[in-house]
Design a protein around this motif. Sequence first.
Motif, PDB file in Angstrom:
ATOM      1  N   ILE A 193     -24.588   2.914   9.160  1.00  0.00           N
ATOM      2  CA  ILE A 193     -23.461   3.142   8.255  1.00  0.00           C
ATOM      3  C   ILE A 193     -22.143   2.993   9.018  1.00  0.00           C
ATOM      4  CG2 ILE A 193     -22.393   4.752   6.639  1.00  0.00           C
ATOM      5  CD1 ILE A 193     -25.104   6.136   6.361  1.00  0.00           C
ATOM      6  N   ILE A 194     -22.096   3.539  10.233  1.00  0.00           N
ATOM      7  CA  ILE A 194     -20.888   3.430  11.044  1.00  0.00           C
ATOM      8  C   ILE A 194     -20.601   1.975  11.403  1.00  0.00           C
ATOM      9  CG2 ILE A 194     -19.856   4.045  13.260  1.00  0.00           C
ATOM     10  CD1 ILE A 194     -21.145   6.716  13.113  1.00  0.00           C
ATOM     11  N   LYS A 195     -21.650   1.223  11.704  1.00  0.00           N
ATOM     12  CA  LYS A 195     -21.456  -0.204  12.002  1.00  0.00           C
ATOM     13  C   LYS A 195     -20.896  -0.945  10.789  1.00  0.00           C
ATOM     14  CE  LYS A 195     -25.152  -0.408  15.476  1.00  0.00           C
ATOM     15  NZ  LYS A 195     -26.470  -0.994  15.844  1.00  0.00           N
ATOM     16  N   TYR A 196     -21.352  -0.553   9.610  1.00  0.00           N
ATOM     17  CA  TYR A 196     -20.815  -1.156   8.384  1.00  0.00           C
ATOM     18  C   TYR A 196     -19.339  -0.791   8.214  1.00  0.00           C
ATOM     19  CZ  TYR A 196     -19.879  -1.638   3.382  1.00  0.00           C
ATOM     20  OH  TYR A 196     -19.311  -1.954   2.173  1.00  0.00           O
ATOM     21  N   LEU A 197     -18.997   0.462   8.504  1.00  0.00           N
ATOM     22  CA  LEU A 197     -17.611   0.909   8.379  1.00  0.00           C
ATOM     23  C   LEU A 197     -16.703   0.218   9.387  1.00  0.00           C
ATOM     24  CD1 LEU A 197     -18.223   4.746   7.896  1.00  0.00           C
ATOM     25  CD2 LEU A 197     -17.485   3.120   6.144  1.00  0.00           C
ATOM     26  N   GLN A 198     -17.272  -0.163  10.535  1.00  0.00           N
ATOM     27  CA  GLN A 198     -16.482  -0.831  11.565  1.00  0.00           C
ATOM     28  C   GLN A 198     -15.815  -2.092  11.015  1.00  0.00           C
ATOM     29  OE1 GLN A 198     -14.521  -0.997  14.391  1.00  0.00           O
ATOM     30  NE2 GLN A 198     -16.231  -0.188  15.586  1.00  0.00           N
ATOM     31  N   GLY A 199     -16.529  -2.813  10.170  1.00  0.00           N
ATOM     32  CA  GLY A 199     -15.972  -4.045   9.618  1.00  0.00           C
ATOM     33  C   GLY A 199     -15.254  -3.866   8.289  1.00  0.00           C
ATOM     34  N   THR A 200     -15.320  -2.662   7.723  1.00  0.00           N
ATOM     35  CA  THR A 200     -14.708  -2.446   6.401  1.00  0.00           C
ATOM     36  C   THR A 200     -13.809  -1.206   6.391  1.00  0.00           C
ATOM     37  OG1 THR A 200     -16.625  -1.145   5.667  1.00  0.00           O
ATOM     38  CG2 THR A 200     -16.668  -3.517   5.226  1.00  0.00           C
ATOM     39  N   LYS A 201     -13.291  -0.808   7.549  1.00  0.00           N
ATOM     40  CA  LYS A 201     -12.508   0.429   7.622  1.00  0.00           C
ATOM     41  C   LYS A 201     -11.210   0.369   6.820  1.00  0.00           C
ATOM     42  CE  LYS A 201     -10.771  -0.907  12.220  1.00  0.00           C
ATOM     43  NZ  LYS A 201     -11.797  -1.944  12.489  1.00  0.00           N
ATOM     44  N   GLU A 202     -10.702  -0.828   6.558  1.00  0.00           N
ATOM     45  CA  GLU A 202      -9.458  -0.956   5.797  1.00  0.00           C
ATOM     46  C   GLU A 202      -9.699  -0.991   4.287  1.00  0.00           C
ATOM     47  OE1 GLU A 202      -6.563  -0.775   7.142  1.00  0.00           O
ATOM     48  OE2 GLU A 202      -7.177  -0.900   9.244  1.00  0.00           O
ATOM     49  N   VAL A 203     -10.961  -0.979   3.878  1.00  0.00           N
ATOM     50  CA  VAL A 203     -11.280  -1.001   2.445  1.00  0.00           C
ATOM     51  C   VAL A 203     -10.927   0.343   1.822  1.00  0.00           C
ATOM     52  CG1 VAL A 203     -13.168  -1.161   0.763  1.00  0.00           C
ATOM     53  CG2 VAL A 203     -13.097  -2.718   2.723  1.00  0.00           C
ATOM     54  N   GLY A 204     -10.422   0.323   0.586  1.00  0.00           N
ATOM     55  CA  GLY A 204     -10.059   1.557  -0.090  1.00  0.00           C
ATOM     56  C   GLY A 204     -10.061   1.380  -1.596  1.00  0.00           C
ATOM     57  N   LEU A 205      -9.391   2.290  -2.267  1.00  0.00           N
ATOM     58  CA  LEU A 205      -9.305   2.274  -3.728  1.00  0.00           C
ATOM     59  C   LEU A 205      -7.897   1.886  -4.162  1.00  0.00           C
ATOM     60  CD1 LEU A 205     -11.249   5.557  -4.614  1.00  0.00           C
ATOM     61  CD2 LEU A 205     -12.104   3.215  -4.726  1.00  0.00           C
ATOM     62  N   TRP A 206      -7.822   0.975  -5.114  1.00  0.00           N
ATOM     63  CA  TRP A 206      -6.538   0.493  -5.625  1.00  0.00           C
ATOM     64  C   TRP A 206      -6.363   0.967  -7.068  1.00  0.00           C
ATOM     65  CZ3 TRP A 206      -1.834  -0.947  -4.952  1.00  0.00           C
ATOM     66  CH2 TRP A 206      -1.148  -1.689  -5.925  1.00  0.00           C
ATOM     67  N   TYR A 207      -5.269   1.649  -7.319  1.00  0.00           N
ATOM     68  CA  TYR A 207      -4.966   2.146  -8.657  1.00  0.00           C
ATOM     69  C   TYR A 207      -3.671   1.501  -9.145  1.00  0.00           C
ATOM     70  CZ  TYR A 207      -8.456   5.713  -7.638  1.00  0.00           C
ATOM     71  OH  TYR A 207      -9.628   6.348  -7.320  1.00  0.00           O
ATOM     72  N   PRO A 208      -3.776   0.430  -9.951  1.00  0.00           N
ATOM     73  CA  PRO A 208      -2.564  -0.230 -10.457  1.00  0.00           C
ATOM     74  C   PRO A 208      -1.796   0.684 -11.399  1.00  0.00           C
ATOM     75  CG  PRO A 208      -4.529  -1.112 -11.527  1.00  0.00           C
ATOM     76  CD  PRO A 208      -5.007  -0.203 -10.438  1.00  0.00           C
TER      77      PRO A 208
END
Length: 269
Positions: A193-208
Motif C-alpha cells: 500500500i505504501i509503495k502504491y502511495l509513493q507514486g500517487t501521494k499527490e492524488v486527492g479529492l476535488w470539489y468544484p
Amino acid sequence: MNIIGTKWIFKNKMNEHGVITRNKARLVAKGYDRGTSDKTLFIKRKEDDIILVQVYVDDIIFGSNNEELCETFVEIMKSEFEMSMMGEFNYFLGLQVKQLKDGIFLNQAKYCKDLFRKFGMDKCKSINTPFSTSCHLDHNIAGNPVDETKYRGLIGSLLYLTANRLNIMFVVCMCARFQSAPKESHFNASKRIIKYLQGTKEVGLWYPGNISLSLNSYSDSDFAGCKIDRKSTSGTFHLLGSSLISLQCKKQACVALSTTEAEYIAAGS
C-alpha cells in the motif's frame, strides 16, 4: 465558500471539557444547530445563506457563503475567548487544503511523505495497484511473525489516511483484520500500500464550486470474499453532484447464501 481556520486562547482557567461544553452551549444559544452524525459540527442558516462551524478541541474551522455571517461568528467567539485568527484554512491535522476560484482540492501529500520516512520507505519504488487481485489474506498460522507494535502503528497511520484517500480503504481494512497476530505476509501486503502511495501521494479529492446538490448513492458487494469465514464485503459510496463525500467498506455480519442476498445486504446498509 471560503474556509477560515481559527485558534482560540482560553481566558478562564477551566478544564478542557468545561471550555468545550460552554462553547457548544453558546453556539446552540445563538441559533446554531448541532450536527446529527457529527456532534462537533454546528450549522446556522439565514435565508439562502449558511455558515458551517467545526470545533476540534482548541481549534475552530468555519466557512460561509456570506462574509457577514463569518464576521458575526467571530464577534460571538471574541466575547467569550481571546482568539487568534490563522487566516484562510490550508492545513489541518495532516490534511492540505487548496482553495481556488473554481473549487477546493484536498490531499494528504505531506502526511504521506512523513509516513514514508517513519517506516523507512521514503526511497521505495512505486507500484500501480495497492493490492494484488490474486492475493487472499488469511491468518497464515505457519507464517513468520512480525512486531505487533510496528504493524499496528502502520495500520493506524494508513487508516487515518483513508479520510482523504478513499481508494485504499478496502485493502487497509483487510490488513487491519490481522493486528492481533500479524505475519510477514500481512506486513508485506501493508508495505505494498505504501509503495502504491509513493507514486500517487499527490492524488486527492476535488470539489468544484458549481456542482449540483443532488445526492446519489451506490452499493456493491463481493460474494463470500473472506477466505476465513466466507462472509461477503459490502461497499457503499455517496456523491454530492460529481464529488465523492462518503465511502464505506465493511464485512457483512452474516454469511450470504447467494450473490443476490449479498447485494441486498449491501444496499440495505
